[in-house]
Design a protein around this motif. Sequence first.
Motif, mmCIF file in Angstrom:
data_model
loop_
_atom_site.group_PDB
_atom_site.id
_atom_site.type_symbol
_atom_site.label_atom_id
_atom_site.label_comp_id
_atom_site.label_asym_id
_atom_site.label_seq_id
_atom_site.Cartn_x
_atom_site.Cartn_y
_atom_site.Cartn_z
ATOM 1 N N GLU A 71 27.901 48.766 47.451
ATOM 2 C CA GLU A 71 26.922 48.547 48.521
ATOM 3 C C GLU A 71 26.090 49.805 48.755
ATOM 4 O OE1 GLU A 71 29.198 45.266 51.374
ATOM 5 O OE2 GLU A 71 29.598 47.403 51.629
ATOM 6 N N ARG A 72 26.763 50.962 48.822
ATOM 7 C CA ARG A 72 26.037 52.217 49.047
ATOM 8 C C ARG A 72 25.113 52.549 47.877
ATOM 9 N NH1 ARG A 72 31.185 53.718 51.094
ATOM 10 N NH2 ARG A 72 31.696 54.876 49.189
ATOM 11 N N ALA A 73 25.463 52.066 46.691
ATOM 12 C CA ALA A 73 24.628 52.325 45.513
ATOM 13 C C ALA A 73 23.416 51.403 45.449
ATOM 14 C CB ALA A 73 25.468 52.163 44.242
ATOM 15 N N GLY A 74 23.322 50.462 46.380
ATOM 16 C CA GLY A 74 22.144 49.601 46.433
ATOM 17 C C GLY A 74 22.286 48.274 45.728
ATOM 18 N N ALA A 75 23.511 47.878 45.377
ATOM 19 C CA ALA A 75 23.701 46.600 44.699
ATOM 20 C C ALA A 75 23.281 45.447 45.597
ATOM 21 C CB ALA A 75 25.166 46.435 44.285
ATOM 22 N N GLY A 76 22.760 44.397 44.965
ATOM 23 C CA GLY A 76 22.361 43.206 45.705
ATOM 24 C C GLY A 76 23.225 42.004 45.410
ATOM 25 N N CYS A 77 24.028 42.084 44.360
ATOM 26 C CA CYS A 77 24.973 41.023 44.051
ATOM 27 C C CYS A 77 26.240 41.661 43.540
ATOM 28 C CB CYS A 77 24.421 40.021 43.038
ATOM 29 S SG CYS A 77 24.497 40.584 41.314
ATOM 30 N N LEU A 78 27.293 40.859 43.437
ATOM 31 C CA LEU A 78 28.595 41.361 43.014
ATOM 32 C C LEU A 78 29.128 40.512 41.881
ATOM 33 C CD1 LEU A 78 30.935 43.363 43.579
ATOM 34 C CD2 LEU A 78 31.897 41.626 45.114
ATOM 35 N N ALA A 79 29.435 41.155 40.759
ATOM 36 C CA ALA A 79 30.090 40.505 39.622
ATOM 37 C C ALA A 79 31.446 41.167 39.415
ATOM 38 C CB ALA A 79 29.240 40.638 38.363
ATOM 39 N N ILE A 80 32.492 40.363 39.284
ATOM 40 C CA ILE A 80 33.847 40.881 39.099
ATOM 41 C C ILE A 80 34.368 40.380 37.757
ATOM 42 C CG2 ILE A 80 36.146 41.132 40.098
ATOM 43 C CD1 ILE A 80 34.995 40.171 42.761
ATOM 44 N N PRO A 81 34.325 41.190 36.711
ATOM 45 C CA PRO A 81 34.801 40.755 35.405
ATOM 46 C C PRO A 81 36.326 40.795 35.299
ATOM 47 C CG PRO A 81 33.829 42.937 35.222
ATOM 48 C CD PRO A 81 33.637 42.495 36.640
ATOM 49 N N CYS A 82 36.954 40.049 36.180
ATOM 50 C CA CYS A 82 38.400 39.836 36.168
ATOM 51 C C CYS A 82 38.636 38.477 36.803
ATOM 52 C CB CYS A 82 39.140 40.918 36.953
ATOM 53 S SG CYS A 82 40.911 40.585 37.159
ATOM 54 N N ASN A 83 39.182 37.547 36.027
ATOM 55 C CA ASN A 83 39.401 36.204 36.565
ATOM 56 C C ASN A 83 40.423 36.200 37.687
ATOM 57 O OD1 ASN A 83 38.122 33.755 34.807
ATOM 58 N ND2 ASN A 83 38.406 35.575 33.529
ATOM 59 N N THR A 84 41.568 36.855 37.482
ATOM 60 C CA THR A 84 42.633 36.790 38.475
ATOM 61 C C THR A 84 42.205 37.412 39.800
ATOM 62 O OG1 THR A 84 44.178 36.991 36.621
ATOM 63 C CG2 THR A 84 45.100 37.170 38.814
ATOM 64 N N ALA A 85 41.331 38.410 39.756
ATOM 65 C CA ALA A 85 40.826 39.007 40.994
ATOM 66 C C ALA A 85 40.106 37.992 41.860
ATOM 67 C CB ALA A 85 39.892 40.176 40.662
ATOM 68 N N HIS A 86 39.607 36.901 41.244
ATOM 69 C CA HIS A 86 38.899 35.892 42.021
ATOM 70 C C HIS A 86 39.828 35.070 42.907
ATOM 71 C CE1 HIS A 86 35.544 36.956 39.460
ATOM 72 N NE2 HIS A 86 34.761 36.218 40.220
ATOM 73 N N LEU A 87 41.125 35.256 42.795
ATOM 74 C CA LEU A 87 42.025 34.648 43.770
ATOM 75 C C LEU A 87 41.767 35.204 45.168
ATOM 76 C CD1 LEU A 87 45.303 34.650 41.643
ATOM 77 C CD2 LEU A 87 43.975 32.633 42.336
ATOM 78 N N TRP A 88 41.135 36.370 45.247
ATOM 79 C CA TRP A 88 40.750 36.987 46.514
ATOM 80 C C TRP A 88 39.251 36.858 46.771
ATOM 81 C CZ3 TRP A 88 44.608 38.660 43.359
ATOM 82 C CH2 TRP A 88 45.868 38.871 43.944
ATOM 83 N N ALA A 89 38.567 35.975 46.047
ATOM 84 C CA ALA A 89 37.106 35.896 46.109
ATOM 85 C C ALA A 89 36.614 35.553 47.512
ATOM 86 C CB ALA A 89 36.581 34.870 45.103
ATOM 87 N N GLU A 90 37.281 34.633 48.198
ATOM 88 C CA GLU A 90 36.814 34.250 49.530
ATOM 89 C C GLU A 90 36.881 35.420 50.503
ATOM 90 O OE1 GLU A 90 38.678 30.774 51.042
ATOM 91 O OE2 GLU A 90 38.017 29.491 49.389
ATOM 92 N N LYS A 91 37.944 36.200 50.422
ATOM 93 C CA LYS A 91 38.070 37.346 51.324
ATOM 94 C C LYS A 91 37.052 38.424 50.978
ATOM 95 C CE LYS A 91 42.929 36.602 52.458
ATOM 96 N NZ LYS A 91 44.305 37.147 52.412
ATOM 97 N N ILE A 92 36.783 38.606 49.697
ATOM 98 C CA ILE A 92 35.771 39.584 49.292
ATOM 99 C C ILE A 92 34.395 39.135 49.772
ATOM 100 C CG2 ILE A 92 34.600 40.613 47.306
ATOM 101 C CD1 ILE A 92 37.325 40.431 45.830
ATOM 102 N N ALA A 93 34.068 37.860 49.548
ATOM 103 C CA ALA A 93 32.754 37.346 49.950
ATOM 104 C C ALA A 93 32.562 37.442 51.462
ATOM 105 C CB ALA A 93 32.596 35.904 49.487
ATOM 106 N N ALA A 94 33.643 37.234 52.212
ATOM 107 C CA ALA A 94 33.550 37.299 53.674
ATOM 108 C C ALA A 94 33.343 38.713 54.178
ATOM 109 C CB ALA A 94 34.813 36.707 54.296
ATOM 110 N N ALA A 95 33.618 39.708 53.315
ATOM 111 C CA ALA A 95 33.546 41.107 53.734
ATOM 112 C C ALA A 95 32.225 41.772 53.376
ATOM 113 C CB ALA A 95 34.696 41.892 53.101
#
Length: 235
Positions: free
Chosen positions: A73-97
Amino acid sequence: MGERIIGVLGGMGPLAGADFLARLTLATPASRDQDHVRAVLWSDPTVPDRTEAALGGGPSPLPAMLAGLRVLERAGAGCLAIPCNTAHLWAEKIAAATALRLLHIVDAAAEALAARGIRGGTVGLMGTEATLRLGLYQERLSRRGHACLFPDDDEMRRLVTPAIARVKANDLAGATGPLLAVARRLAERGAAAVVLGCTEIPLALRGPEAAGSGLVLIDTIDALARAALAWARGG
């Protein structure tokens, strides 16, 4: 190329995050440096193991992932890509943050299936034990008319899980044979395509043996990279 910056939450594993940037670059129609899109990679291999956290009561990876998110966020990103499938088990919590748009890897894989002409029907799914057992793919793919076939317990124990570990140890050649064998078995059981639902798996299945197998393999790193490219170009 405009002002959009892709934020990449990587390090899970390190090679998958680095490969994401390579695939993003290769997917971009460009004739010079300035034709490419802007991206920032935060690669943190100290993030706790996602499978151990999801199934074995290990430490949660969420705090480390959120810390990386703040860097992006501080680097100016406008979207988020997570190249780890298992990490997406936390996707809702990440998106909410965050206010950043999360590019979900399962949606990217579904788009890749559609691009190959596979709209509905049975597909194979390979991934970590946590990804398969906790249903990361099943619900989102079922909305598009897909049913999923999985490796059985013996195939996971003897072939898939050890092969993923080999990729993390940079032994790509040693992982190819076991993973390709499982993909073939899923196709024999009726899968029209096999989704490589762990970002370590495509790294071992890009050589001539896999290319000549006749299998339809959906590379989730490629799929996510193309989704990120579409976003960066205004999609």
